[in-house]
Design a protein around this motif. Sequence first.
Motif, PDB file in Angstrom:
ATOM      1  N   GLY A  87       0.796  -1.225   0.000  1.00 58.94           N
ATOM      2  CA  GLY A  87       0.000   0.000   0.000  1.00 58.94           C
ATOM      3  C   GLY A  87       0.824   1.268   0.000  1.00 58.94           C
ATOM      4  N   LYS A 113       4.155   1.503  -4.454  1.00 60.46           N
ATOM      5  CA  LYS A 113       5.186   0.957  -5.355  1.00 60.46           C
ATOM      6  C   LYS A 113       4.611   0.628  -6.734  1.00 60.46           C
ATOM      7  N   THR A 116       1.864   1.785  -8.067  1.00 59.15           N
ATOM      8  CA  THR A 116       1.419   3.030  -8.693  1.00 59.15           C
ATOM      9  C   THR A 116       2.609   3.761  -9.310  1.00 59.15           C
TER      10      THR A 116
HETATM   11  P1  ADP Z   1       1.912  -1.109  -3.298  1.00 57.90           P
HETATM   12  O1  ADP Z   1       2.211  -1.586  -4.670  1.00 57.90           O
HETATM   13  O2  ADP Z   1       3.077  -0.474  -2.612  1.00 57.90           O
HETATM   14  O3  ADP Z   1       1.290  -2.179  -2.441  1.00 57.90           O
HETATM   15  P2  ADP Z   1      -0.120   0.463  -4.618  1.00 57.90           P
HETATM   16  O4  ADP Z   1       0.596   1.423  -5.485  1.00 57.90           O
HETATM   17  O5  ADP Z   1      -0.733  -0.726  -5.252  1.00 57.90           O
HETATM   18  O6  ADP Z   1       0.829   0.057  -3.396  1.00 57.90           O
HETATM   19  O7  ADP Z   1      -1.279   1.223  -3.856  1.00 57.90           O
HETATM   20  C1  ADP Z   1      -1.079   2.395  -3.108  1.00 57.90           C
HETATM   21  C2  ADP Z   1      -2.402   2.798  -2.499  1.00 57.90           C
HETATM   22  O8  ADP Z   1      -3.280   3.204  -3.522  1.00 57.90           O
HETATM   23  C3  ADP Z   1      -3.096   1.677  -1.745  1.00 57.90           C
HETATM   24  O9  ADP Z   1      -3.728   2.221  -0.618  1.00 57.90           O
HETATM   25  C4  ADP Z   1      -4.109   1.165  -2.745  1.00 57.90           C
HETATM   26  O10 ADP Z   1      -5.201   0.611  -2.108  1.00 57.90           O
HETATM   27  C5  ADP Z   1      -4.476   2.433  -3.490  1.00 57.90           C
HETATM   28  N1  ADP Z   1      -4.852   2.179  -4.891  1.00 57.90           N
HETATM   29  C6  ADP Z   1      -4.098   1.571  -5.837  1.00 57.90           C
HETATM   30  N2  ADP Z   1      -4.725   1.557  -7.018  1.00 57.90           N
HETATM   31  C7  ADP Z   1      -5.920   2.169  -6.819  1.00 57.90           C
HETATM   32  C8  ADP Z   1      -7.035   2.487  -7.666  1.00 57.90           C
HETATM   33  N3  ADP Z   1      -7.034   2.160  -8.967  1.00 57.90           N
HETATM   34  N4  ADP Z   1      -8.096   3.127  -7.116  1.00 57.90           N
HETATM   35  C9  ADP Z   1      -8.090   3.465  -5.812  1.00 57.90           C
HETATM   36  N5  ADP Z   1      -7.080   3.220  -4.957  1.00 57.90           N
HETATM   37  C10 ADP Z   1      -6.006   2.581  -5.456  1.00 57.90           C
END
Ligand code: ADP
Length: 249
Positions: free
Chosen positions: A46, A49, A51
């Motif tokens: 979360g 990474k 993103t």
């Molecule tokens: P990681 O890869 O480090 O686990 P992410 O980049 O997947 O983290 O997610 C970062 C945050 O953004 C998390 O809280 C996740 O739930 C949220 N998130 C990721 N993608 C989306 C999306 N498409 N819509 C809403 N929230 C999102």
Amino acid sequence: MDVTPATAPLVRLSGVNKHFGDLHVLRDIDLDVDKGEVLVVIGPSGSGKSTLCRAINRLEPIDSGTIELDGEPLPEEGRALARLRSDVGMVFQSFNLFAHKTVLENVTLGPLKVRKAKKADARKEALELLDRVGVKDQADKLPAQLSGGQQQRVAIARALAMHPKVILFDEPTSALDPEMVGEVLDVMVGLARDGMTMVVVTHEMGFARKAANRVVFMADGQLVEQATPEEFFTNPRSTRAKDFLSKIL
Ligand code: ADP
Ligand code: MG
């Protein structure tokens, strides 16, 4: 005149911010990745990474800041965006191979469609790449007939077939059975030694120690700490990195 200095980073993020609704997932990210560099990104679930990786590939638009590839801002759309997607390879946790295409077709599809390669050339290069990742003998099978480790190696061959400038790996071994992790990491270490520019989200400390030039630690959308793998794993400075490492090591 080309004013880009020879030392310009291949990827440059400056002041990048991204929100999902009220959630601020990337906070003022400044990050350079040099040509030939292997950057490992580590951090709790979360922390942003995935993103970050998706933003570099423009699978995820950003709210503010800039991302440059080879000194050029990321294109918004059209053919330039298609070219960006081939310049920036991506290997996902879940392989994402086309289930109804053979291993060979999975690797030739991009070159045929996007690079307009000739069929014979695409096939020849695909077989060479499949050989390089150790799955040439699986070329005519469907992905489901392969093990997870083999499928992930096909996904790496597929990325390489586009002749990318950089490959982003988003937790490439976390969906694999433990006995298959090593075979995928070995392929990645080989790519690193061959000079491929790589951004690798992983908690595999062995890989980081063997192949990474730099580790960045992310938490709550921020780059909290950057160091060499040796420094980071033996002597993390921030409390958050210390806490995180105490849980995974
Ligand atoms: P990681 O890869 O480090 O686990 P992410 O980049 O997947 O983290 O997610 C970062 C945050 O953004 C998390 O809280 C996740 O739930 C949220 N998130 C990721 N993608 C989306 C999306 N498409 N819509 C809403 N929230 C999102
Ligand atoms: Mg993720």
